[in-house]
Design a protein around this motif. Structure first.
Motif, PDB file in Angstrom:
ATOM      1  N   GLU A  51      37.000  49.057  29.979  1.00 28.68           N
ATOM      2  CA  GLU A  51      38.153  49.867  30.380  1.00 28.68           C
ATOM      3  C   GLU A  51      39.376  48.998  30.643  1.00 28.68           C
ATOM      4  OE1 GLU A  51      37.398  52.398  33.663  1.00 28.68           O
ATOM      5  OE2 GLU A  51      35.427  53.041  32.951  1.00 28.68           O
ATOM      6  N   SER A  52      40.517  49.524  30.254  1.00 33.57           N
ATOM      7  CA  SER A  52      41.794  48.930  30.663  1.00 33.57           C
ATOM      8  C   SER A  52      42.202  49.583  31.974  1.00 33.57           C
ATOM      9  CB  SER A  52      42.861  49.159  29.598  1.00 33.57           C
ATOM     10  OG  SER A  52      42.527  48.485  28.405  1.00 33.57           O
ATOM     11  N   GLN A  53      42.280  48.798  33.024  1.00 33.24           N
ATOM     12  CA  GLN A  53      42.609  49.313  34.343  1.00 33.24           C
ATOM     13  C   GLN A  53      43.825  48.584  34.900  1.00 33.24           C
ATOM     14  OE1 GLN A  53      39.223  49.048  36.947  1.00 33.24           O
ATOM     15  NE2 GLN A  53      37.940  50.413  35.716  1.00 33.24           N
ATOM     16  N   SER A  54      44.467  49.222  35.874  1.00 29.02           N
ATOM     17  CA  SER A  54      45.571  48.595  36.606  1.00 29.02           C
ATOM     18  C   SER A  54      45.093  48.335  38.029  1.00 29.02           C
ATOM     19  CB  SER A  54      46.810  49.504  36.615  1.00 29.02           C
ATOM     20  OG  SER A  54      47.343  49.630  35.316  1.00 29.02           O
ATOM     21  N   TRP A  55      44.956  47.079  38.349  1.00 24.29           N
ATOM     22  CA  TRP A  55      44.515  46.689  39.686  1.00 24.29           C
ATOM     23  C   TRP A  55      45.708  46.262  40.528  1.00 24.29           C
ATOM     24  CZ3 TRP A  55      39.487  43.248  39.146  1.00 24.29           C
ATOM     25  CH2 TRP A  55      38.452  44.050  38.652  1.00 24.29           C
ATOM     26  N   PRO A 282      47.424  44.505  34.992  1.00 25.75           N
ATOM     27  CA  PRO A 282      46.525  45.095  33.973  1.00 25.75           C
ATOM     28  C   PRO A 282      45.327  44.190  33.719  1.00 25.75           C
ATOM     29  CG  PRO A 282      48.459  44.152  32.920  1.00 25.75           C
ATOM     30  CD  PRO A 282      48.665  43.987  34.393  1.00 25.75           C
ATOM     31  N   ALA A 285      38.091  45.707  32.561  1.00 26.79           N
ATOM     32  CA  ALA A 285      37.071  45.721  33.600  1.00 26.79           C
ATOM     33  C   ALA A 285      35.765  46.292  33.083  1.00 26.79           C
ATOM     34  CB  ALA A 285      37.549  46.543  34.803  1.00 26.79           C
ATOM     35  N   PHE A 328      33.309  46.525  40.035  1.00 29.64           N
ATOM     36  CA  PHE A 328      33.806  46.046  38.747  1.00 29.64           C
ATOM     37  C   PHE A 328      34.164  44.567  38.804  1.00 29.64           C
ATOM     38  CE2 PHE A 328      34.541  50.588  38.532  1.00 29.64           C
ATOM     39  CZ  PHE A 328      34.234  50.902  37.216  1.00 29.64           C
ATOM     40  N   ALA A 330      36.674  41.741  36.426  1.00 36.53           N
ATOM     41  CA  ALA A 330      37.653  41.606  35.345  1.00 36.53           C
ATOM     42  C   ALA A 330      37.141  40.621  34.294  1.00 36.53           C
ATOM     43  CB  ALA A 330      38.983  41.132  35.906  1.00 36.53           C
ATOM     44  N   LYS A 366      32.368  52.378  41.279  1.00 34.84           N
ATOM     45  CA  LYS A 366      33.623  52.670  41.954  1.00 34.84           C
ATOM     46  C   LYS A 366      34.404  51.382  42.204  1.00 34.84           C
ATOM     47  CE  LYS A 366      31.912  56.764  44.405  1.00 34.84           C
ATOM     48  NZ  LYS A 366      31.706  57.384  45.754  1.00 34.84           N
ATOM     49  N   LEU A 367      35.719  51.504  42.130  1.00 34.27           N
ATOM     50  CA  LEU A 367      36.576  50.357  42.397  1.00 34.27           C
ATOM     51  C   LEU A 367      36.659  50.070  43.892  1.00 34.27           C
ATOM     52  CD1 LEU A 367      38.335  48.293  40.930  1.00 34.27           C
ATOM     53  CD2 LEU A 367      40.287  49.827  41.209  1.00 34.27           C
TER      54      LEU A 367
END
Length: 374
Positions: A51-55, A282, A285, A328, A330, A366-367
Motif C-alpha cells: 500500500e501507498s500510505q501517508s504517514w 509518503p 507499507a 505496519f 515501511a 492497524k496503523l
C-alpha cells in the motif's frame, strides 16, 4: 589345468556383483522417478497488497518534564509554627493558608501602632484646621504631617511582618510532603513543602542543529511515557525554541507545553517526544508479519500467477525496511505498489512453492493499534 576353476570362480563372482549392481541401480532410478512425480501440496496463506500510505512525519527526541510553576515554599522569618493548615499531596488554590507562625508579639505591636496612627491623625487634622485660621505656624503643621506618616509606616512594617509569618500558597497547584511540624521553631529559608503547578506542564528536549527548521513555535508534539497507561499519549504545542545552539553538543533546546490529565506526569520524569511535521510522509507499507527477518537481509514472499489455475506460487524477494508504526513497516526498496505479498506464515515458505490464498484467516492490521488491558 589348475587355472580353470579359479577363472570360473572369478567369473561367477563378477556376474553376481553385476546383477546386484543392476538391481540396485534399477531401484534407485525408480525412487528418483517417484520423487519427481510427488508434488508438495500447496500451503494455505493470507496475502495483502503493498500500500501507498501517508504517514505522519515525526522528529523524535527524549525530553524531561518541568513544572510550569514550581517552588519549595520556605519561611521568610524566624518563628515558631503554631498551625499547619494543609494536608500533604492535596490540590490548593493561590492564597490558601499553609503555615501560621507565632504572631502574638506582632499583633500586640500592631494595636499599639494603630493607636499611634489614630493619635497622629487627630493631631494632624487639628493642626490643619488651625493652620487654615493662621493660629499655628506652618512648621507645626509639617511636624504633625510627618508624625502621621511615620505612624502609618510603622504600622505597615508590623503588618508586613505578620504577612510574612502567615505563609500562603503563591499559586494554585499540588502540594508535596510536609517538612515541618507544629511547635517547631524554623529559621529563615527553612523549607516547608513543595508546591508544583502540574497541568499544563513543560517538556524540555534537545534536537540536533540540522533539525532547527523542523522546530517551529506552534508545531504539535505528542508525549508518551511508561507513566501513562498502554496506548495513551498526551499532546501539546511547541512554545519556545532557544535562539542559540549549545556549543558543547551543537544541539538546540526546545520547550513544549502539554496537557497533563489527572496529574499523571510529574516534574523530573523523562518522556518520549514526537514533533509532528505539517507535511505527511509518503511510504510503501506492508504488515510487519509479512517480513522474514534475517541477519544478512530481510525478505518477503511475492505471490505470482502459476500455470496451474488452482493455485499460485511465491517468489522470495529481498527488501530494505524503514520505520515501523503499529502493525505496519515501511519498505524503502525491493517492492512496487500493488504487488501482492504473503502476510502471515512466511517462515514456512520457500522460493517457488505453491500456495493457496485464504484471506478469511487474515488478521486485521492497524496503523494505530490499541492494545486492551487484561
Amino acid at each position: 589345468m589348475k587355472l580353470k576353476p579359479i577363472l570360473l570362480t572369478i567369473l561367477g563372482v563378477t556376474l553376481i556383483v553385476g546383477v546386484l549392481a543392476g538391481i540396485k541401480a534399477l531401484q534407485i532410478g525408480t525412487l528418483i522417478k517417484q520423487g519427481k512425480a510427488v508434488q508438495i501440496p500447496p500451503e494455505v496463506v493470507t496475502t495483502t497488497q503493498v500500500e501507498s500510505q501517508s504517514w505522519e512525519s515525526l522528529v523524535t527526541a527524549t525530553g524531561t518534564l518541568e513544572a510550569v510553576q514550581g517552588v519549595t515554599v520556605a519561611a521568610e522569618l524566624t518563628g515558631k509554627i503554631t498551625d499547619i493548615a494543609f494536608e500533604p499531596g492535596v490540590l490548593i488554590k493561590a492564597g490558601d493558608l499553609l503555615v501560621q507562625q507565632d504572631i502574638a508579639a506582632e499583633t500586640a505591636q500592631l494595636r499599639s501602632a494603630e493607636a499611634a496612627v489614630a493619635l497622629a491623625r487627630v493631631t494632624f487634622e487639628r493642626t490643619r484646621k488651625m493652620l487654615a485660621t493662621k493660629t499655628v505656624a506652618e512648621a507645626n503643621y509639617d511636624n504633625a504631617e510627618a508624625q502621621l506618616k511615620q505612624a502609618l509606616a510603622q504600622a505597615d512594617i508590623i503588618r508586613a511582618t505578620i504577612d510574612k509569618k502567615t505563609i500562603r500558597a503563591p499559586f494554585s497547584g499540588r502540594l508535596g510532603i510536609r517538612q515541618v511540624n507544629i511547635g517547631q521553631i524554623i529559621q529563615e529559608n527553612t523549607p516547608i513543602v513543595s508546591l508544583q503547578a502540574l497541568d499544563p506542564i513543560f517538556v524540555n528536549f534537545l534536537v540536533p542543529q540540522q533539525q532547527l527548521r523542523q522546530m517551529q513555535v506552534g508545531y504539535t508534539v505528542r508525549i508518551t511515557s511508561d507513566a501513562l497507561p498502554n496506548g495513551w499519549s498526551v499532546s501539546g504545542t511547541i512554545t519556545a525554541v532557544n535562539p542559540e545552539v549549545e556549543t558543547s553538543n551543537r544541539n538546540i533546546r526546545v520547550q513544549a507545553t502539554v496537557t497533563n490529565p489527572e496529574d499523571r506526569l510529574r516534574p523530573g520524569m523523562f518522556v518520549n517526544v514526537a514533533v509532528i511535521q505539517p507535511e505527511p510522509e509518503p511510504v510503501l507499507a506492508i504488515p510487519s508479519t509479512a517480513v522474514l527477518y534475517a541477519p544478512y537481509s530481510d525478505s518477503v514472499f511475492i505471490v505470482e500467477e502459476d500455470t496451474t489455475p488452482a493455485h499460485q506460487v511465491v517468489r522470495h524477494q529481498f527488501v530494505r525496511l524503514g520505520e515501523q508504526r503499529g502493525d505496519f513497516v515501511a519498505v524503502v526498496s525491493g517492492l512496487d505498489p500493488r504487488q501482492t505479498v504473503v502476510s502471515t506464515g512466511v517462515f514456512k515458505l520457500r522460493n517457488g512453492q505453491a500456495v493457496v490464498i485464504d484471506n478469511s484467516l487474515a488478521p486485521e492490521f492497524k496503523l494505530n493499534p490499541q492494545p486492551k488491558d487484561g
